[in-house]
Design an enzyme around this catalytic site. Structure first.
Site, PDB file in Angstrom:
ATOM      1  N   ARG A 260      -7.812  -3.971   8.347  1.00  0.00           N
ATOM      2  CA  ARG A 260      -7.547  -2.558   8.530  1.00  0.00           C
ATOM      3  C   ARG A 260      -9.407  -2.062   8.847  1.00  0.00           C
ATOM      4  O   ARG A 260      -9.954  -1.865   8.433  1.00  0.00           O
ATOM      5  CB  ARG A 260      -6.723  -1.752   7.727  1.00  0.00           C
TER       6      ARG A 260
ATOM      7  N   PHE B 203       1.131  -1.012   0.301  1.00  0.00           N
ATOM      8  CA  PHE B 203       0.120  -0.375  -0.019  1.00  0.00           C
ATOM      9  C   PHE B 203       0.841   1.372  -0.026  1.00  0.00           C
ATOM     10  O   PHE B 203       0.737   2.353  -0.909  1.00  0.00           O
ATOM     11  CB  PHE B 203      -1.198  -0.153   1.335  1.00  0.00           C
TER      12      PHE B 203
ATOM     13  N   LEU C 296      10.597   0.008   4.022  1.00  0.00           N
ATOM     14  CA  LEU C 296       9.162  -0.218   4.504  1.00  0.00           C
ATOM     15  C   LEU C 296       9.039  -1.801   4.510  1.00  0.00           C
ATOM     16  O   LEU C 296       7.179  -2.870   5.040  1.00  0.00           O
ATOM     17  CB  LEU C 296       8.149   0.151   3.209  1.00  0.00           C
TER      18      LEU C 296
ATOM     19  N   GLY D 256       1.976  -7.271  -0.681  1.00  0.00           N
ATOM     20  CA  GLY D 256       1.904  -6.406  -1.530  1.00  0.00           C
ATOM     21  C   GLY D 256       1.066  -7.406  -3.304  1.00  0.00           C
ATOM     22  O   GLY D 256       0.492  -8.663  -2.577  1.00  0.00           O
TER      23      GLY D 256
ATOM     24  N   ARG E 176      27.402  -1.400   3.491  1.00  0.00           N
ATOM     25  CA  ARG E 176      28.643  -1.649   2.232  1.00  0.00           C
ATOM     26  C   ARG E 176      28.141  -0.220   1.468  1.00  0.00           C
ATOM     27  O   ARG E 176      29.771  -0.039   0.729  1.00  0.00           O
ATOM     28  CB  ARG E 176      28.187  -2.843   2.467  1.00  0.00           C
TER      29      ARG E 176
ATOM     30  N   TYR F 208       4.993  -8.032  16.025  1.00  0.00           N
ATOM     31  CA  TYR F 208       4.881  -6.780  15.389  1.00  0.00           C
ATOM     32  C   TYR F 208       5.397  -5.528  15.890  1.00  0.00           C
ATOM     33  O   TYR F 208       6.463  -4.946  15.560  1.00  0.00           O
ATOM     34  CB  TYR F 208       3.742  -5.866  14.454  1.00  0.00           C
TER      35      TYR F 208
END
Ligand code: NAD
Ligand code: UDP
Length: 313
Positions: free
Chosen positions: A186, A13, A73, A38, A106, A145
């Site tokens: 949600r 999203f 993300l 996703g 790196r 989470y």
């Protein structure tokens, strides 16, 4: 290849809106996703663009690519998705952070972490400033989470202190808008879906718990400003301080969809925070940022998106 901007979770999203914004701003964008939550549909319009590349990859594994900016993300964000496989959620949050921080070290790349208001747990200070350490349950259903994201923040600051990695950490508060997964559970997607289908609107608990909802365009603006400035490493809250009860949200959605759905009450999930509102003083001062889109305008855009995908189904 020129150095590019990497977006992990870029097919999700928020990630897909961020890819759109970065492409519009003229960047080379490398989108990495394992498609756990996703979808290619979110970025289909970018496939074939000469500054956009997609790699199917799991951030549990190291990644060796030429990038100079990283937005991290990758992580399921809705409670039903992240609780579906909690071990995987913690691994994504923690191993993903380690692997992306290793890449940043790196490459000497700047790396931004999409952290969350969930690091405050069920907060006892209201609204929540960044200085608040939070009140979270380390062994509850949301811990995979919350604690995964808290550990990721720890890693970001330790890589910064110990290895000089150029970090940015933002704490995102509830964000909504087009491309939310219709079945992610949600509250905004549930209520809009239920209202449009004429199904009962499910209020968990008494519906008097509060949240503060930020429209996706405002959120992306805050994220990009955080990455582009050279002073504040965070954490910085990004969210809309306009706090409402979940019951008021339900009534607003019913009104905007012109729906006759009834309200029904369901048990409150474990450790569901009773209130949440960001203190955004730091974002205002450091990023000259504050949200612009009001809840009703943002909900209208989101409702229009859901109507379109329901029609195409
Ligand atoms: P989302 O579920 O739509 O996007 C997450 C993306 O990460 C998906 O495309 C998913 O397939 C991908 N992903 C998951 N595990 C992965 C892995 N192991 N390897 C590679 N890719 C993986 O969720 P979102 O709402 O877009 O959230 C994006 C980020 O923002 C998350 O890190 C989330 O914690 C954070 N956040 C979001 C909100 C919100 O309200 N949307 C609030 C706070 C924090
Ligand atoms: N919620 C609700 N009905 C739903 C989905 C969620 O009442 O169908 C409530 C949920 O209990 C929580 C709030 O809405 O208090 C926000 O839930 P969401 O999962 O969107 O986000 P989070 O709890 O992570 O803030």
């Amino acid at each position: 290849m020129n150095a590019a901007t990497l977006v992990t979770g870029g097919a999700g999203f928020l990630g897909s809106h961020l890819c759109d914004r970065l492409i519009a701003d003229g960047h080379e964008v490398l989108c990495v996703d394992n498609f756990y939550t996703g979808s290619k549909d979110n970025i289909r319009h970018l496939l074939g663009h000469n500054r956009f590349e997609l790699i199917r990859h799991d951030v549990w594994l190291p990644l060796y690519v030429e990038v100079d900016r990283i937005y991290n993300l990758a992580c399921p964000a809705s409670p039903i998705h992240y609780q579906n496989n909690p071990i995987a959620t913690t691994k994504t949050a923690v191993l993903g952070a380690i692997n992306m921080l290793g890449l940043a070290r790196r490459r000497r790349a700047r790396i931004l972490q999409a952290s969350t208001s969930e690091v405050y747990g069920d907060p006892q200070i209201h609204p929540q400033p960044e200085s608040y350490w939070g009140h979270s349950n380390p062994i509850g259903a949301r811990a995979c989470y919350d604690e995964g994201k808290r550990c990721a923040e720890t890693l970001f600051f330790d890589y910064h202190r110990q290895a000089g990695v150029d970090i940015r950490v933002i704490r995102i508060f509830n964000t909504y808008g087009p491309r939310m997964h219709p079945n992610d559970g949600r509250v905004v997607s549930n209520f809009i879906g239920q209202a449009l289908r004429g199904e009962p609107i499910t209020l968990y608990g008494d519906g008097l718990q509060t949240r503060s909802f930020c429209y996706v365009d405002d959120l992306i603006e805050g994220l990009v400003r955080m990455m582009n400035q050279g002073i504040e490493i965070g954490p910085v809250n990004i969210g809309n301080p306009n706090e409402i009860t979940i019951r008021d949200l339900a009534e607003t959605v019913l009104r905007l969809t012109d729906s006759k759905s009834e309200l029904v009450f369901r048990p409150l999930p474990q450790d569901d925070p009773t209130q949440r509102q960001p203190n955004i003083d730091k974002a205002k001062a450091a990023l000259d940022w504050q949200p612009k889109v009001g809840l009703e305008d943002g909900l209208k855009e989101t409702i229009a998106y859901f109507k379109k995908i329901f029609r195409s189904e």
